[in-house]
Design an enzyme around this catalytic site. Structure first.
Site, short mmCIF file in Angstrom:
data_model
loop_
_atom_site.label_atom_id
_atom_site.label_comp_id
_atom_site.label_asym_id
_atom_site.label_seq_id
_atom_site.Cartn_x
_atom_site.Cartn_y
_atom_site.Cartn_z
CG PHE A 84 -1.81 5.34 9.40
CD1 PHE A 84 -2.25 4.75 10.62
CD2 PHE A 84 -2.75 5.96 8.53
CE1 PHE A 84 -3.41 5.12 10.92
CE2 PHE A 84 -4.18 6.12 9.36
CZ PHE A 84 -4.42 5.65 10.43
CD GLU A 93 -12.19 2.72 -8.15
OE1 GLU A 93 -12.56 2.01 -7.11
OE2 GLU A 93 -12.49 2.76 -9.37
CB ILE A 147 -6.63 3.84 7.87
CG1 ILE A 147 -8.06 4.13 8.31
CG2 ILE A 147 -6.13 4.98 6.41
CD1 ILE A 147 -8.35 5.69 9.09
CG HIS A 194 -2.08 -1.07 1.43
ND1 HIS A 194 -3.25 -0.83 0.71
CD2 HIS A 194 -1.96 -2.27 1.72
CE1 HIS A 194 -3.84 -1.87 0.83
NE2 HIS A 194 -3.33 -2.73 1.49
N PRO A 195 0.41 2.33 -0.79
CG PRO A 195 -0.79 3.80 -1.82
CD PRO A 195 -0.85 2.26 -1.43
#
Length: 306
Positions: free
Chosen positions: A108, A77, A110, A61-62
């Site tokens: 992080f 999105e 989320i 993930h970025p």
């Protein structure tokens, strides 16, 4: 009846970056339904994937709020609500992202779908105070939410059903981007816990469309496999779901079903799952439909809001 969904490891890696998770999901497929896939995903992610597998998934993930061209369409999105962040908020988010990674050693995590930049920043600051073992578990739960949301996209209905997110998950959104007069999808929802008098967060929400309106209306066809998934989300701290469908000017007329997994939220409640079916008529396709759930352990109600 819909054909079972066969997933390859490559398919699953688009959903979750853990190779162990991808291999296990591919081995467990085909899945007869999205619900079966979600149950398998939860079992595999929490019981079969180790910490190294979790960290591998996080690394795919970025950083939250990243706007680099290399960021995947799905990530864009899911973080679309963050695009309106002010320069100062975006800068603070970047600083706290770096501080978080330095403390915990991973990005992080989320599920940002439907969350604004200030909400994400507040949650980042709150979780920064966690002990590493606590935060690792929290990050894994957020990764699971993202995984479930992306699995729903993989299971999206055939191209014949309007306004769905099908293969190449951002195709419809890309076509609609900048061309719609709406600022939100045609169908939205929120959940209020009437027993506590507060928003209900963490409730899984599914939006579906019935592909044969005449069959549903007459109930002559007892095969209810005609529901096609349009979107999936989880309610945030305000009880609001993330985006359940594309932002389009005109929604297809027909029957829709919005369902809420209330068992996880209220395990002792009488209603483990609530489904609301409503109809959008030919002359209503440009209107907005807000369909909230007012829920308590032993009752629920709904209405058409604005």
């Amino acid at each position: 009846m819909a054909a079972p969904m066969l997933l390859s490891a490559e398919d699953v890696l688009r959903v979750n970056g853990s190779r162990r998770f991808a291999a296990a999901m591919a081995a467990a497929s085909p899945f007869a339904s999205l619900a079966d896939a979600l149950l398998a995903a939860r079992r595999i992610w929490l019981n079969e994937v180790d910490v190294n597998g979790w960290l591998e998934a996080f690394a795919a993930h970025p950083a939250i709020g990243t706007t680099s061209p290399s960021v995947s369409k799905w990530s864009k999105e899911e973080q679309s609500a963050l695009s309106t962040a002010t320069d100062s908020t975006a800068q603070e988010l970047a600083e706290w992202n770096a501080r978080y990674r330095e403390k915990f050693g991973f990005v992080f995590m989320i599920c940002a779908s439907g969350r604004t930049a200030p909400e994400v920043l507040a949650e980042l600051k709150r979780r920064y105070t966690n002990r590493p073992i606590v935060e690792l578990e929290a990050a894994a739960q957020e990764e699971l939410k993202i995984t479930e949301l992306r699995l729903a996209k993989l299971f999206s209905s055939e191209p014949t059903v309007p306004s769905t997110t099908t293969e190449g998950p951002a195709t419809q959104s890309d076509k609609a981007a900048g061309s719609s007069n709406r600022s939100r999808p045609p169908i939205t929802t929120h959940v209020l816990d009437t027993a506590r008098g507060s928003p209900a967060s963490g409730i899984e929400v599914h939006l579906e469309m019935w592909k044969d309106s005449s069959a549903l209306l007459s109930f002559s066809n007892k095969d209810f496999s005609g529901w096609a998934t349009l979107g999936y989300s989880v309610t945030n701290n305000d009880g609001r779901s993330g985006q359940l469908m594309d932002i389009v000017d005109n929604i297809a007329p027909g029957f829709y079903r919005i369902s809420f997994n209330t068992r996880k939220y209220s395990p002792a409640g009488f209603f483990p799952y609530v489904s609301i079916i409503f109809e959008i008529k030919e002359n209503q396709t440009a209107e907005h439909f807000h369909v909230p759930l007012l829920h308590s352990p032993f009752s629920f109600t709904t209405y058409r809001g604005s």
